[in-house]
Design an enzyme around this catalytic site. Structure first.
Site, PDB file in Angstrom:
ATOM      1  N   LYS A   1     -12.891   0.677 -14.487  1.00 14.24           N
ATOM      2  CA  LYS A   1     -13.177  -0.509 -13.877  1.00 14.24           C
ATOM      3  C   LYS A   1     -13.593  -1.291 -15.211  1.00 14.24           C
ATOM      4  CE  LYS A   1     -12.419  -0.134  -9.694  1.00 14.24           C
ATOM      5  NZ  LYS A   1     -11.340  -0.536  -8.798  1.00 14.24           N
TER       6      LYS A   1
ATOM      7  N   ASP B   1       0.777  -1.104  -0.016  1.00  8.11           N
ATOM      8  CA  ASP B   1      -0.082  -0.035  -0.035  1.00  8.11           C
ATOM      9  C   ASP B   1       0.960   1.394  -0.146  1.00  8.11           C
ATOM     10  OD1 ASP B   1      -2.142   1.969   0.663  1.00  8.11           O
ATOM     11  OD2 ASP B   1      -3.467  -0.075   1.006  1.00  8.11           O
TER      12      ASP B   1
ATOM     13  N   ASP C   1       4.065   3.489  -4.252  1.00  7.98           N
ATOM     14  CA  ASP C   1       2.910   4.050  -4.942  1.00  7.98           C
ATOM     15  C   ASP C   1       2.696   3.034  -6.340  1.00  7.98           C
ATOM     16  OD1 ASP C   1       1.294   5.240  -6.851  1.00  7.98           O
ATOM     17  OD2 ASP C   1       2.395   7.372  -6.807  1.00  7.98           O
TER      18      ASP C   1
ATOM     19  N   THR D   1     -16.780  -0.155   3.337  1.00  9.32           N
ATOM     20  CA  THR D   1     -15.545   0.366   3.629  1.00  9.32           C
ATOM     21  C   THR D   1     -15.585   1.751   3.602  1.00  9.32           C
ATOM     22  OG1 THR D   1     -14.810   0.529   1.467  1.00  9.32           O
ATOM     23  CG2 THR D   1     -14.539  -1.748   2.581  1.00  9.32           C
TER      24      THR D   1
ATOM     25  N   TYR E   1     -14.681   6.742 -12.823  1.00 10.34           N
ATOM     26  CA  TYR E   1     -14.349   5.620 -12.226  1.00 10.34           C
ATOM     27  C   TYR E   1     -14.685   4.364 -12.867  1.00 10.34           C
ATOM     28  CZ  TYR E   1     -14.778   2.360  -8.182  1.00 10.34           C
ATOM     29  OH  TYR E   1     -14.880   1.217  -7.310  1.00 10.34           O
TER      30      TYR E   1
HETATM   31  N1  LIG Z   1     -16.205  -0.041  -1.413  1.00 10.65           N
HETATM   32  C1  LIG Z   1     -16.843  -0.281  -2.328  1.00 10.65           C
HETATM   33  O1  LIG Z   1     -18.042  -0.008  -2.279  1.00 10.65           O
HETATM   34  C2  LIG Z   1     -16.245  -0.690  -3.661  1.00 10.65           C
HETATM   35  C3  LIG Z   1     -17.379  -1.306  -4.701  1.00 10.65           C
HETATM   36  C4  LIG Z   1     -16.729  -1.775  -6.014  1.00 10.65           C
HETATM   37  C5  LIG Z   1     -15.445  -1.861  -6.011  1.00 10.65           C
HETATM   38  N2  LIG Z   1     -14.575  -1.466  -4.991  1.00 10.65           N
HETATM   39  C6  LIG Z   1     -13.323  -1.722  -5.193  1.00 10.65           C
HETATM   40  O2  LIG Z   1     -12.526  -2.194  -4.379  1.00 10.65           O
HETATM   41  C7  LIG Z   1     -11.224  -2.254  -4.159  1.00 10.65           C
HETATM   42  C8  LIG Z   1     -10.855  -1.891  -2.694  1.00 10.65           C
HETATM   43  O3  LIG Z   1     -11.685  -0.989  -2.300  1.00 10.65           O
HETATM   44  P1  LIG Z   1     -11.815  -0.796  -0.544  1.00 10.65           P
HETATM   45  O4  LIG Z   1     -13.352  -0.353  -0.504  1.00 10.65           O
HETATM   46  O5  LIG Z   1     -11.203  -1.658   0.039  1.00 10.65           O
HETATM   47  O6  LIG Z   1     -11.247   0.908  -0.486  1.00 10.65           O
HETATM   48  P2  LIG Z   1     -10.186   1.659   0.523  1.00 10.65           P
HETATM   49  O7  LIG Z   1     -10.159   2.858   0.311  1.00 10.65           O
HETATM   50  O8  LIG Z   1     -10.420   1.023   1.890  1.00 10.65           O
HETATM   51  O9  LIG Z   1      -8.718   0.850  -0.105  1.00 10.65           O
HETATM   52  C9  LIG Z   1      -8.203   1.083  -0.992  1.00 10.65           C
HETATM   53  C10 LIG Z   1      -6.541   1.126  -0.808  1.00 10.65           C
HETATM   54  O10 LIG Z   1      -5.959   1.245  -1.944  1.00 10.65           O
HETATM   55  C11 LIG Z   1      -4.883   1.876  -1.772  1.00 10.65           C
HETATM   56  N3  LIG Z   1      -4.153   2.856  -2.831  1.00 10.65           N
HETATM   57  C12 LIG Z   1      -4.892   3.805  -3.434  1.00 10.65           C
HETATM   58  N4  LIG Z   1      -4.164   4.250  -4.448  1.00 10.65           N
HETATM   59  C13 LIG Z   1      -2.849   3.510  -4.320  1.00 10.65           C
HETATM   60  C14 LIG Z   1      -1.575   3.666  -4.762  1.00 10.65           C
HETATM   61  N5  LIG Z   1      -1.334   4.530  -5.995  1.00 10.65           N
HETATM   62  N6  LIG Z   1      -0.620   3.048  -4.390  1.00 10.65           N
HETATM   63  C15 LIG Z   1      -0.825   2.063  -3.465  1.00 10.65           C
HETATM   64  N7  LIG Z   1      -2.002   1.820  -2.791  1.00 10.65           N
HETATM   65  C16 LIG Z   1      -3.016   2.640  -3.315  1.00 10.65           C
HETATM   66  C17 LIG Z   1      -5.309   2.943  -0.655  1.00 10.65           C
HETATM   67  O11 LIG Z   1      -4.193   3.539   0.349  1.00 10.65           O
HETATM   68  C18 LIG Z   1      -6.205   2.043   0.212  1.00 10.65           C
HETATM   69  O12 LIG Z   1      -5.581   1.692   1.249  1.00 10.65           O
HETATM   70  C19 LIG Z   1     -10.989  -1.087  -4.991  1.00 10.65           C
HETATM   71  O13 LIG Z   1     -10.352  -1.220  -6.197  1.00 10.65           O
HETATM   72  C20 LIG Z   1     -12.364  -0.206  -5.254  1.00 10.65           C
HETATM   73  O14 LIG Z   1     -12.281   0.698  -6.304  1.00 10.65           O
HETATM   74  C21 LIG Z   1     -15.043  -0.925  -3.808  1.00 10.65           C
END
Ligand SMILES: NC(=O)c1ccc[n+]([C@@H]2O[C@H](COP(=O)([O-])OP(=O)(O)OC[C@H]3O[C@@H](n4cnc5c(N)ncnc54)[C@H](O)[C@@H]3O)[C@@H](O)[C@H]2O)c1
Length: 246
Positions: free
Chosen positions: A151, A36, A54, A182, A147
């Site tokens: 995806k 992360d 990153d 989340t 977004y």
């Molecule tokens: N939460 C939802 O409702 C939802 C729904 C559909 C899809 N998603 C997808 O699920 C995945 C996880 O989401 P989540 O809800 O756990 O979100 P979250 O924000 O809790 O976690 C995402 C993590 O990605 C890390 N991150 C972002 N950019 C980064 C980078 N450049 N380098 C390294 N790390 C990076 C962040 O620091 C964070 O810890 C994502 O791909 C999101 O798009 C989420």
């Protein structure tokens, strides 16, 4: 112990789904390389190799997999959970910079991590890549155009890689989460809206099974797709969405 002796890279490991995925794989005996941008959850996550990087930076991504090679010599699977949201915004108000940032984190990172992981998966005589996309790519909502495009690209990229890597015994699959409990979920709210109201009124109520997806649901799906139980599953898109895509 479905992952005994196996090594997995899990990105977004400090986030909601990432944390749950790391915990699930550790429970199953995996060695986990948790990636992360930064970590405030190391003590919760436990015994992992932590890499702060990153994922949009080519050199930093190379660095992650150099560490994997040095420490473990091979890789069994890559799970790309990291991503960023978009606050619901009409396209006329979205800057090119915002679009590019979303595409970099949600798509370019998949290209970079997959490219570096593949030689290590080949050394392992096969393995898997699992990319977390979103059910919104199937059932869009207004204001999330950048977004959702990212995806959709994640799905197309994963299928392209699945056919390219099949003869090497490397499987590539996608998980489409529905609205999940989340921190990210509130970030899809339009500016000036109350994030908690949006979570309940827009998101929770849109799920036919009636509840938000739990991070553990995504972790279990990732475990299945990474395991031998899915040995004949590639190019698949698994909806873990409470029926939201219907
Ligand atoms: N939460 C939802 O409702 C939802 C729904 C559909 C899809 N998603 C997808 O699920 C995945 C996880 O989401 P989540 O809800 O756990 O979100 P979250 O924000 O809790 O976690 C995402 C993590 O990605 C890390 N991150 C972002 N950019 C980064 C980078 N450049 N380098 C390294 N790390 C990076 C962040 O620091 C964070 O810890 C994502 O791909 C999101 O798009 C989420």
């Amino acid at each position: 112990m479905r992952c005994e002796g196996q090594t997995f890279v899990i990105t977004g490991a400090n986030g909601g789904m990432g944390r749950a995925t790391v915990s699930r794989f550790l429970e199953e005996g995996a060695k986990v390389v948790a990636v992360d941008r930064s970590f405030d959850t190391k003590s919760v996550l436990g015994d992992c190799l932590f890499v702060e990087a990153d994922l949009t930076d080519e050199e930093q991504v190379k660095g992650i997999f150099a560490k994997v090679e040095e420490q473990y010599g091979k890789l069994d699977g890559l799970i790309n959970v990291a991503g960023i949201a978009q606050a619901a915004t009409p396209i006329t108000e979205v800057s090119l910079l915002q679009w590019e940032k979303i595409m970099a984190v949600n798509v370019t990172s998949l290209f970079l991590t997959s490219r570096e992981a593949l030689p290590l998966l080949e050394k392992n005589d096969g393995g898997s890549i699992t990319n977390v996309a979103s059910i919104s790519a199937v059932r869009p909502r207004p204001g999330l155009q950048s977004y959702i495009a990212s995806k959709g690209a994640a799905v197309a990229f994963s299928k392209a890689l699945a056919i390219e890597c099949a003869e090497k015994g490397i499987r590539v699959n996608v998980i489409h989460p529905g609205p999940a409990d989340t921190n990210m979920l509130g970030q899809f709210a339009p500016a000036n809206a109350n994030a908690d109201d949006v979570k309940e009124e827009t998101f929770r109520k849109s799920v036919p099974l009636g509840q938000l997806i739990q991070p553990e649901d995504i972790a279990n799906a990732a475990l299945y797709l990474s395991s031998n139980e899915a040995k004949n599953v590639t190019g698949a898109v698994l909806h873990v969405d409470g029926g939201r895509g219907l």
